[in-house]
Write an enzyme that holds these catalytic residues in place. Sequence first.
Site, PDB file in Angstrom:
ATOM      1  N   ILE A 127     -38.542  13.719  16.574  1.00  6.70           N
ATOM      2  CA  ILE A 127     -38.362  12.294  16.288  1.00  6.70           C
ATOM      3  C   ILE A 127     -38.940  11.944  14.925  1.00  6.70           C
ATOM      4  O   ILE A 127     -38.265  11.392  14.060  1.00  6.70           O
ATOM      5  CB  ILE A 127     -39.026  11.423  17.390  1.00  6.70           C
ATOM      6  CG1 ILE A 127     -38.397  11.730  18.756  1.00  6.70           C
ATOM      7  CG2 ILE A 127     -38.924   9.940  17.045  1.00  6.70           C
ATOM      8  CD1 ILE A 127     -36.906  11.468  18.845  1.00  6.70           C
ATOM      9  N   TYR A 217     -11.570  30.643  -2.017  1.00  9.61           N
ATOM     10  CA  TYR A 217     -10.481  29.684  -1.847  1.00  9.61           C
ATOM     11  C   TYR A 217     -10.039  29.653  -0.386  1.00  9.61           C
ATOM     12  O   TYR A 217     -10.516  30.444   0.433  1.00  9.61           O
ATOM     13  CB  TYR A 217      -9.302  29.997  -2.776  1.00  9.61           C
ATOM     14  CG  TYR A 217      -8.734  31.389  -2.649  1.00  9.61           C
ATOM     15  CD1 TYR A 217      -7.796  31.676  -1.662  1.00  9.61           C
ATOM     16  CD2 TYR A 217      -9.129  32.410  -3.507  1.00  9.61           C
ATOM     17  CE1 TYR A 217      -7.264  32.947  -1.546  1.00  9.61           C
ATOM     18  CE2 TYR A 217      -8.600  33.688  -3.395  1.00  9.61           C
ATOM     19  CZ  TYR A 217      -7.663  33.953  -2.409  1.00  9.61           C
ATOM     20  OH  TYR A 217      -7.143  35.196  -2.279  1.00  9.61           O
ATOM     21  N   LYS A 278      -0.852  39.707  12.133  1.00  7.51           N
ATOM     22  CA  LYS A 278      -0.438  39.280  10.789  1.00  7.51           C
ATOM     23  C   LYS A 278      -0.109  37.790  10.844  1.00  7.51           C
ATOM     24  O   LYS A 278       0.616  37.349  11.736  1.00  7.51           O
ATOM     25  CB  LYS A 278       0.814  40.046  10.361  1.00  7.51           C
ATOM     26  CG  LYS A 278       0.529  41.352   9.643  1.00  7.51           C
ATOM     27  CD  LYS A 278      -0.111  41.212   8.271  1.00  7.51           C
ATOM     28  CE  LYS A 278       0.864  40.997   7.155  1.00  7.51           C
ATOM     29  NZ  LYS A 278       1.805  42.090   6.950  1.00  7.51           N
ATOM     30  N   HIS A 279      -0.639  37.032   9.893  1.00  3.02           N
ATOM     31  CA  HIS A 279      -0.378  35.590   9.852  1.00  3.02           C
ATOM     32  C   HIS A 279      -0.601  34.937  11.212  1.00  3.02           C
ATOM     33  O   HIS A 279       0.226  34.159  11.693  1.00  3.02           O
ATOM     34  CB  HIS A 279       1.032  35.314   9.339  1.00  3.02           C
ATOM     35  CG  HIS A 279       1.205  35.701   7.907  1.00  3.02           C
ATOM     36  ND1 HIS A 279       0.586  35.032   6.881  1.00  3.02           N
ATOM     37  CD2 HIS A 279       1.890  36.722   7.331  1.00  3.02           C
ATOM     38  CE1 HIS A 279       0.904  35.599   5.733  1.00  3.02           C
ATOM     39  NE2 HIS A 279       1.673  36.642   5.983  1.00  3.02           N
ATOM     40  N   ASN A 419       7.915  28.914  19.474  1.00  3.09           N
ATOM     41  CA  ASN A 419       8.318  29.484  20.760  1.00  3.09           C
ATOM     42  C   ASN A 419       8.065  30.985  20.772  1.00  3.09           C
ATOM     43  O   ASN A 419       8.532  31.680  19.881  1.00  3.09           O
ATOM     44  CB  ASN A 419       9.797  29.213  21.016  1.00  3.09           C
ATOM     45  CG  ASN A 419      10.034  27.740  21.315  1.00  3.09           C
ATOM     46  OD1 ASN A 419       9.274  27.120  22.034  1.00  3.09           O
ATOM     47  ND2 ASN A 419      11.114  27.181  20.766  1.00  3.09           N
ATOM     48  N   ASP A 479      20.803  30.545  28.135  1.00  6.30           N
ATOM     49  CA  ASP A 479      21.157  31.383  26.969  1.00  6.30           C
ATOM     50  C   ASP A 479      20.045  32.347  26.522  1.00  6.30           C
ATOM     51  O   ASP A 479      20.308  33.514  26.224  1.00  6.30           O
ATOM     52  CB  ASP A 479      21.648  30.507  25.795  1.00  6.30           C
ATOM     53  CG  ASP A 479      20.645  29.430  25.385  1.00  6.30           C
ATOM     54  OD1 ASP A 479      19.590  29.316  26.053  1.00  6.30           O
ATOM     55  OD2 ASP A 479      20.913  28.697  24.406  1.00  6.30           O
ATOM     56  N   HIS A 525       0.432  26.281  18.838  1.00 10.09           N
ATOM     57  CA  HIS A 525       1.073  25.846  17.583  1.00 10.09           C
ATOM     58  C   HIS A 525       0.153  26.031  16.392  1.00 10.09           C
ATOM     59  O   HIS A 525      -1.040  26.162  16.572  1.00 10.09           O
ATOM     60  CB  HIS A 525       1.478  24.375  17.697  1.00 10.09           C
ATOM     61  CG  HIS A 525       2.482  24.144  18.790  1.00 10.09           C
ATOM     62  ND1 HIS A 525       2.179  23.487  19.962  1.00 10.09           N
ATOM     63  CD2 HIS A 525       3.757  24.542  18.916  1.00 10.09           C
ATOM     64  CE1 HIS A 525       3.244  23.452  20.745  1.00 10.09           C
ATOM     65  NE2 HIS A 525       4.221  24.101  20.126  1.00 10.09           N
TER      66      HIS A 525
HETATM   67  P1  5GP Z   1     -46.853  21.066  13.111  1.00 10.93           P
HETATM   68  O1  5GP Z   1     -46.469  22.481  13.402  1.00 10.93           O
HETATM   69  O2  5GP Z   1     -47.226  20.857  11.684  1.00 10.93           O
HETATM   70  O3  5GP Z   1     -47.868  20.525  14.065  1.00 10.93           O
HETATM   71  O4  5GP Z   1     -45.551  20.175  13.386  1.00 10.93           O
HETATM   72  C1  5GP Z   1     -44.473  20.230  12.529  1.00 10.93           C
HETATM   73  C2  5GP Z   1     -43.248  19.633  13.183  1.00 10.93           C
HETATM   74  O5  5GP Z   1     -43.527  18.331  13.676  1.00 10.93           O
HETATM   75  C3  5GP Z   1     -42.090  19.477  12.216  1.00 10.93           C
HETATM   76  O6  5GP Z   1     -40.964  20.120  12.805  1.00 10.93           O
HETATM   77  C4  5GP Z   1     -41.885  17.972  12.090  1.00 10.93           C
HETATM   78  O7  5GP Z   1     -40.507  17.653  11.915  1.00 10.93           O
HETATM   79  C5  5GP Z   1     -42.429  17.451  13.393  1.00 10.93           C
HETATM   80  N1  5GP Z   1     -42.963  16.082  13.329  1.00 10.93           N
HETATM   81  C6  5GP Z   1     -43.617  15.484  12.335  1.00 10.93           C
HETATM   82  N2  5GP Z   1     -43.980  14.241  12.697  1.00 10.93           N
HETATM   83  C7  5GP Z   1     -43.554  14.030  13.959  1.00 10.93           C
HETATM   84  C8  5GP Z   1     -43.636  12.920  14.875  1.00 10.93           C
HETATM   85  O8  5GP Z   1     -44.201  11.861  14.587  1.00 10.93           O
HETATM   86  N3  5GP Z   1     -43.034  13.090  16.095  1.00 10.93           N
HETATM   87  C9  5GP Z   1     -42.400  14.230  16.423  1.00 10.93           C
HETATM   88  N4  5GP Z   1     -41.839  14.331  17.635  1.00 10.93           N
HETATM   89  N5  5GP Z   1     -42.327  15.296  15.587  1.00 10.93           N
HETATM   90  C10 5GP Z   1     -42.884  15.199  14.369  1.00 10.93           C
END
Ligand code: 5GP
Length: 525
Positions: A127, A217, A278-279, A419, A479, A525
């Site tokens: 989060i 490409y 192929k293709h 087809n 047919d 398709h």
């Molecule tokens: P650490 O290993 O330093 O304790 O945690 C690092 C991880 O914690 C990172 O993946 C980061 O994205 C996540 N993180 C940092 N702040 C927060 C927070 O406030 N909440 C959560 N759920 N994850 C956090």
Amino acid sequence: EITPVRRALLSVSDKTGLVDLARTLEAQGIELVSTGGTASALREAGLNVADVSDLTGFPAMMDGRVKTLHPGVHGGLLALRDDEAHVAAMDEHAIAAIDLLVVNLYPFESTVAGGADYDTCIENIDIGGPAMIRAAAKNHRFVTVVTDIEDYVPLQEELAAHDGGTTLAFRQKLALTAYSRTAAYDAAVSGWMAGALDEPAPRRRSVSGTLRQTMRYGENPHQNAAFYADGSARPGVASATQHQGKALSYNNINDTDAAFELVSEFLPKDGPACAIIKHANPCGVARGATLEAAYRAAFDCDRTSAFGGIVALNGILDATTARAITEIFTEVVIAPGADDAAKEIFAGKKNLRLLTTDGLANPLEPALTYRQVSGGFLVQDKDVGHPTELRTVTKRAPSEAEMRDLLFAWTVAKHVKSNAIVYARGDATVGIGAGQMSRVDSTRIAARKAHDMAEALGLDATPTQGAAVASDAFFPFPDGLLAAADAGATAVIQPGGSVRDDEVIAAADEAGLAMVFTGMRHFRH
Ligand code: 5GP
């Protein structure tokens, strides 16, 4: 537009390359701030690092759910450095500017891929990380955000080139990467939830993939192209190991996928099998007593088209098969594995790519397919349908040998563009008609190709004599069926379901054919 970096916040789950990066930052005189695990890793390496709790005045809490979600962090990321009111707010609330953010997220995707339970997956939804990434990316006019370990070295080079600062162009590029990362991350979460809630896959509303390869490409040289992996663990071209040869092109990947998906229909317990593509259409498919025999039988279906094709095998590539394959030019060979002797034989063929997959794809495993149309794209379940009931509709029932050929032809027809008409005899295709607008044309083209091949090989009889024929959808008129009978086919497999089924069945009876209905069609398709 060069902005100096004075303070960096590092918060990473994957600690790969972390210490190296932090050392360069420290050497540039950049102050380091970190969350718990990241700070410990840095201190262990002898680096000087402050804790995020020094910025927030709060400890990490609720099992780490709340670590960086605080104005002390987000104010430092979001403040416009050239806006008086923003600067005043920073002063008033003692908010320290964060100029560089290095974050990689909780490993949600790999937690799901590892088969973790529901609660474990939930705990692995990051989060605070995405919140910081999005904040820093929004403020890229001042802040540099790194979300991919691959960008550590470019960052070090950028700082070295600009005396500890970064250019706007560099920050913009990283901001774009950052938003791609959070978008893909949330798409992975939503995709996982849809799966957990049994939502039908095509209605899952978000799709995501990870850039795996950019190509020189696309389908044609004037088209740009890239390959995205969707993170599924399915053996196939996306997860295969390439042992030699140039990078796969757009068409190679498309054709190799078609080849491998087709050959995966033939379980190793039922014997060696080979498909040549192929293709995106098969030009020969066969089973054999050995892989080499299967390859040769597949090759004999259409030697002309097999040149420069893609070969897929359902068993470990051995030396004799490898030698047989090198008799003509082949673009790609894909197999569950290859033994050392086979690899050695291929090593002399620099333009041949060898891919191994560590297993076959499960042809019944659900997946999605996409097709672009103007204004959007169509999503559907992959065609993993297998008919559950076969119904003989003619007076004569197929013999055991005919039945075996019918099922073989039916399996191949599912992988031929509509087809689709496939003639098979003795565990090998002998004529394939693909992609025609009229079914009767597909029937005739397949027979004509079989005839041409017989002539080229100096055979007495056309190989469609006594063959089984599969049609991917019903014969709308007699047919097409009669054209197959003319070519020598003695047994037919098709879905049935036409309003003229009675006429078609009567014609089959009159021609002495045995015909089986599957009740399931396989348009492609
Ligand atoms: P650490 O290993 O330093 O304790 O945690 C690092 C991880 O914690 C990172 O993946 C980061 O994205 C996540 N993180 C940092 N702040 C927060 C927070 O406030 N909440 C959560 N759920 N994850 C956090």
